[in-house]
Write a protein that holds these residues in place. Structure first.
Motif, PDB file in Angstrom:
ATOM      1  N   ASP A   1      18.170 -31.431  13.945  1.00 40.52           N
ATOM      2  CA  ASP A   1      18.907 -31.841  12.759  1.00 40.52           C
ATOM      3  C   ASP A   1      19.641 -33.164  12.919  1.00 40.52           C
ATOM      4  O   ASP A   1      20.036 -33.766  11.913  1.00 40.52           O
ATOM      5  CB  ASP A   1      19.926 -30.758  12.364  1.00 40.52           C
ATOM      6  N   SER A   2      19.846 -33.618  14.141  1.00 43.69           N
ATOM      7  CA  SER A   2      20.641 -34.819  14.344  1.00 43.69           C
ATOM      8  C   SER A   2      20.316 -35.434  15.691  1.00 43.69           C
ATOM      9  O   SER A   2      19.573 -34.856  16.490  1.00 43.69           O
ATOM     10  CB  SER A   2      22.148 -34.479  14.271  1.00 43.69           C
ATOM     11  N   THR A   3      20.886 -36.612  15.931  1.00 41.78           N
ATOM     12  CA  THR A   3      20.745 -37.278  17.225  1.00 41.78           C
ATOM     13  C   THR A   3      21.786 -36.702  18.179  1.00 41.78           C
ATOM     14  O   THR A   3      22.981 -36.717  17.885  1.00 41.78           O
ATOM     15  CB  THR A   3      20.924 -38.797  17.070  1.00 41.78           C
ATOM     16  N   LEU A   4      21.332 -36.208  19.316  1.00 42.99           N
ATOM     17  CA  LEU A   4      22.212 -35.515  20.251  1.00 42.99           C
ATOM     18  C   LEU A   4      22.782 -36.438  21.312  1.00 42.99           C
ATOM     19  O   LEU A   4      23.790 -36.120  21.937  1.00 42.99           O
ATOM     20  CB  LEU A   4      21.454 -34.371  20.930  1.00 42.99           C
ATOM     21  N   GLY A   5      22.150 -37.578  21.542  1.00 37.81           N
ATOM     22  CA  GLY A   5      22.639 -38.489  22.569  1.00 37.81           C
ATOM     23  C   GLY A   5      21.620 -39.573  22.838  1.00 37.81           C
ATOM     24  O   GLY A   5      20.638 -39.747  22.103  1.00 37.81           O
ATOM     25  N   VAL A   6      21.842 -40.338  23.905  1.00 40.77           N
ATOM     26  CA  VAL A   6      20.917 -41.395  24.305  1.00 40.77           C
ATOM     27  C   VAL A   6      20.792 -41.401  25.819  1.00 40.77           C
ATOM     28  O   VAL A   6      21.728 -41.036  26.541  1.00 40.77           O
ATOM     29  CB  VAL A   6      21.382 -42.793  23.828  1.00 40.77           C
ATOM     30  N   ILE A   7      19.607 -41.773  26.297  1.00 39.71           N
ATOM     31  CA  ILE A   7      19.390 -42.089  27.700  1.00 39.71           C
ATOM     32  C   ILE A   7      19.476 -43.609  27.815  1.00 39.71           C
ATOM     33  O   ILE A   7      18.723 -44.329  27.157  1.00 39.71           O
ATOM     34  CB  ILE A   7      18.019 -41.594  28.197  1.00 39.71           C
ATOM     35  N   ARG A   8      20.387 -44.099  28.635  1.00 39.10           N
ATOM     36  CA  ARG A   8      20.655 -45.538  28.721  1.00 39.10           C
ATOM     37  C   ARG A   8      20.081 -46.086  30.021  1.00 39.10           C
ATOM     38  O   ARG A   8      20.426 -45.631  31.115  1.00 39.10           O
ATOM     39  CB  ARG A   8      22.156 -45.767  28.637  1.00 39.10           C
ATOM     40  N   ILE A   9      19.186 -47.077  29.885  1.00 38.01           N
ATOM     41  CA  ILE A   9      18.493 -47.674  31.023  1.00 38.01           C
ATOM     42  C   ILE A   9      18.737 -49.178  30.982  1.00 38.01           C
ATOM     43  O   ILE A   9      18.671 -49.792  29.914  1.00 38.01           O
ATOM     44  CB  ILE A   9      16.975 -47.385  30.957  1.00 38.01           C
ATOM     45  N   PRO A  10      19.006 -49.814  32.132  1.00 40.61           N
ATOM     46  CA  PRO A  10      19.155 -51.275  32.141  1.00 40.61           C
ATOM     47  C   PRO A  10      17.922 -51.963  31.563  1.00 40.61           C
ATOM     48  O   PRO A  10      16.794 -51.532  31.789  1.00 40.61           O
ATOM     49  CB  PRO A  10      19.346 -51.597  33.632  1.00 40.61           C
ATOM     50  N   MET A  11      18.156 -53.050  30.835  1.00 43.78           N
ATOM     51  CA  MET A  11      17.073 -53.715  30.127  1.00 43.78           C
ATOM     52  C   MET A  11      15.973 -54.196  31.061  1.00 43.78           C
ATOM     53  O   MET A  11      14.783 -54.065  30.777  1.00 43.78           O
ATOM     54  CB  MET A  11      17.636 -54.887  29.312  1.00 43.78           C
ATOM     55  N   ASP A  12      16.351 -54.775  32.214  1.00 44.62           N
ATOM     56  CA  ASP A  12      15.350 -55.288  33.158  1.00 44.62           C
ATOM     57  C   ASP A  12      14.462 -54.170  33.672  1.00 44.62           C
ATOM     58  O   ASP A  12      13.244 -54.330  33.809  1.00 44.62           O
ATOM     59  CB  ASP A  12      16.043 -55.999  34.321  1.00 44.62           C
ATOM     60  N   ASP A  13      15.055 -53.018  33.973  1.00 43.02           N
ATOM     61  CA  ASP A  13      14.256 -51.879  34.444  1.00 43.02           C
ATOM     62  C   ASP A  13      13.379 -51.325  33.330  1.00 43.02           C
ATOM     63  O   ASP A  13      12.260 -50.866  33.577  1.00 43.02           O
ATOM     64  CB  ASP A  13      15.179 -50.783  34.990  1.00 43.02           C
ATOM     65  N   ALA A  14      13.874 -51.359  32.082  1.00 41.83           N
ATOM     66  CA  ALA A  14      13.080 -50.870  30.959  1.00 41.83           C
ATOM     67  C   ALA A  14      11.849 -51.746  30.732  1.00 41.83           C
ATOM     68  O   ALA A  14      10.783 -51.251  30.375  1.00 41.83           O
ATOM     69  CB  ALA A  14      13.937 -50.822  29.694  1.00 41.83           C
ATOM     70  N   LYS A  15      11.995 -53.063  30.965  1.00 40.78           N
ATOM     71  CA  LYS A  15      10.852 -53.951  30.783  1.00 40.78           C
ATOM     72  C   LYS A  15       9.760 -53.694  31.811  1.00 40.78           C
ATOM     73  O   LYS A  15       8.580 -53.927  31.536  1.00 40.78           O
ATOM     74  CB  LYS A  15      11.309 -55.403  30.875  1.00 40.78           C
ATOM     75  N   ARG A  16      10.146 -53.239  33.000  1.00 42.61           N
ATOM     76  CA  ARG A  16       9.165 -53.037  34.064  1.00 42.61           C
ATOM     77  C   ARG A  16       8.507 -51.669  34.015  1.00 42.61           C
ATOM     78  O   ARG A  16       7.657 -51.357  34.842  1.00 42.61           O
ATOM     79  CB  ARG A  16       9.839 -53.225  35.435  1.00 42.61           C
TER      80      ARG A  16
END
Length: 506
Positions: free
Chosen positions: A219-234
């Motif tokens: 029914d809703s957004t429960l949270g977020v998984i936060r990853i550094p941008m540089d690691d997300a690009k790789r």
């Protein structure tokens, strides 16, 4: 989800270029090593005066091994092409040229090239399938381990800890898990961040250098998984797919926990409601007997006392207060029975005008100083109802009208047939101060009383209108309250269907 590409740092682009070139150079070295080995073996076969077909098989083996240890269709295509041309150059007459004198050699060359290409393609495909199978196996193991750990989680913070640590192990980078509260805002109490080096927990802050992956519930957004941008690009496609699977499992665990919490709160509310109902029933039964005695004694004293006696008004007030308490007790008992499903409706067709008359007679007996005007159609309206309960509804509405209407002001009760002819419409109007706009939406709630009532009005406990709503809905009708359009005062309207199963037939 948007990834933002930044310009590479000075010197870093060259380093990344050479890092990317290293696997290519290694694969090319493997390719030429196998072709060189095949050529040396071919020369040894030629020295032994073996046929060219044996040498061709050696080159096919070189193609197979190259496809096995390099991977990728591109390398398989090139090694197939190189093997065919090298075989033609070294071992077909005329030697050391790409010309072919004998037509049979052309057929042999063509078949070898096709066979080498097909062999390379099949080997590469089988290797990629094996790699994908291993990746899927690793994904399944990681998701299975995460699911087991999430199943044992006791609360939302622990679920966040487990999810963040699992993603941290998979990506080998700093990972944060930010949970949202019921209003959809980040809950700082549930904020976690892990470091792959020491596993410490810190507070996560929103920065542009982080990339957030939403944990979406039913029914809703429960949270977020936060990853550094540089690691997300790789991240590779496999890691992205595995991360999405972990997020889905985390969302299911959070949804399951919220559902369990909701069930627990619902069960607690049911238990509390049951205790409250039992307490109200016990108190009501204990009060009913003495109240009946007080009312009977007061009524007897009224008949024995003249109206000019000073004690008459005192006895009358005693009788009125006892009757008010008795009505309250009856309302409590009826409401608790309705809520628990113990009150059975005994429906039969009753004349609506007669039910109104009985209710008006009861109220005027206690309040003879008031005037109540009744309006009813000429035709006899027979309505399926439990006459005792509907009479109680009308009495409650009339008592409420009397509390807010002065003796010199009239109270109106009307009965009519709805335009569609499916419902009978009852209406009770007073000439009081009306209903505040803030009270209209809450007026039928249990134990709700308006804070704007006049000080001289005897305050109730907010059960009369709640009981009216419960009885009317049990009959398949509806009730509403509004302010009068043609003057001051309030109007309560409720409907009853003429057909007992009218709602079901609709």
């Amino acid at each position: 989800m948007n990834f933002f590409k930044n310009a590479p740092e000075k010197g870093k682009g060259i380093q990344d270029h050479y890092s990317a070139m290293a696997p290519f150079l290694i694969r090319m070295s493997i390719l030429f090593s196998f072709l060189l080995g095949a050529s040396l073996i071919g020369y040894s076969f030629k020295a032994l005066q073996l046929q060219e077909t044996n040498i061709a098989i050696v080159y096919l083996l070189a193609v197979l091994l190259t496809a096995r240890y390099t991977g990728g269709y591109l390398f398989g295509f090139w090694v197939s092409l190189f093997a065919a041309f090298i075989f033609n150059f070294l071992f077909m007459e005329p030697y050391y040229t790409f010309s072919v004198n004998t037509p049979n050699y052309i057929i042999t060359f063509t078949i070898m090239a096709i066979t080498a290409f097909i062999t390379s393609t099949l080997t590469t495909h089988a290797k990629q399938n094996a790699i994908q199978a291993r990746e899927r196996e690793e994904e399944a193991k990681a998701l299975y381990s995460l699911t087991n750990r999430l199943t044992d989680a006791a609360d939302i913070p622990e679920i966040a800890d487990i999810a963040a640590s699992a993603v941290c192990e998979m990506l080998n980078c700093r990972v944060g898990c930010v949970c949202f509260d019921e209003s959809g805002k980040p809950d700082e109490a549930f904020t976690r961040q892990f470091s792959p080096k020491n596993g410490t927990t810190k507070e996560v802050t929103s920065q542009k250098s982080f990339f957030d992956w939403l944990i979406s519930g039913r029914d809703s957004t429960l949270g977020v998984i936060r990853i550094p941008m540089d690691d997300a690009k790789r991240m590779t496609s496999t890691q992205t797919r595995l991360l999405q699977g972990m997020i889905e499992n985390t969302a299911l665990a959070m949804d399951r926990f919220h559902a369990a919490e909701q069930r627990r709160k619902t069960n607690e509310a049911i238990v509390q409601e049951r205790y409250r109902g039992n307490l109200l029933q016990a108190i009501s039964h204990d009060l009913r007997t003495p109240l009946t005695g007080i009312m009977g004694t007061a009524e007897m004293l009224l008949t024995m006392t003249g109206k000019d006696d000073n004690r008459y008004e005192l006895i009358k007030e005693i009788y009125g207060d006892a009757d008010w308490l008795h009505s309250l007790v009856e309302n409590i008992l009826s409401l608790t029975r309705l809520q628990e499903g113990k009150l059975v409706l005994h429906k039969q067709e009753e004349a609506g005008e007669e039910v109104i008359g009985a209710a008006v007679h009861h109220v005027l007996h206690l309040h003879p100083e008031h005037d109540i005007w009744v309006t009813a159609p000429e035709e006899l309206l027979l309505i399926p109802m439990d006459a005792k309960l509907i009479r109680q509804v009308l009495i409650n509405l009339l008592d409420n009208a009397i509390k807010h209407t002065k003796p010199e002001q009239e109270i109106q009760v009307s009965l009519k047939k709805e335009n569609s002819g499916n419902y009978a419409v009852f209406s009770v109007c007073d000439h009081g101060e009306g209903i505040d706009a803030s009270d209209i939406s809450n007026i039928f709630q249990m134990f709700y009383t308006s804070a704007s009532r006049r000080n001289d009005v005897k305050l109730g406990v907010g059960l009369g209108l709640t009981l009216c709503e419960a009885i009317v809905k049990a009959h398949g009708g509806e009730i509403k309250a509004r302010n009068r359009e043609n003057g001051p005062g309030a109007e309560f309207i409720f409907t009853l269907p003429f057909k007992e199963n009218f709602h079901e037939s609709k």
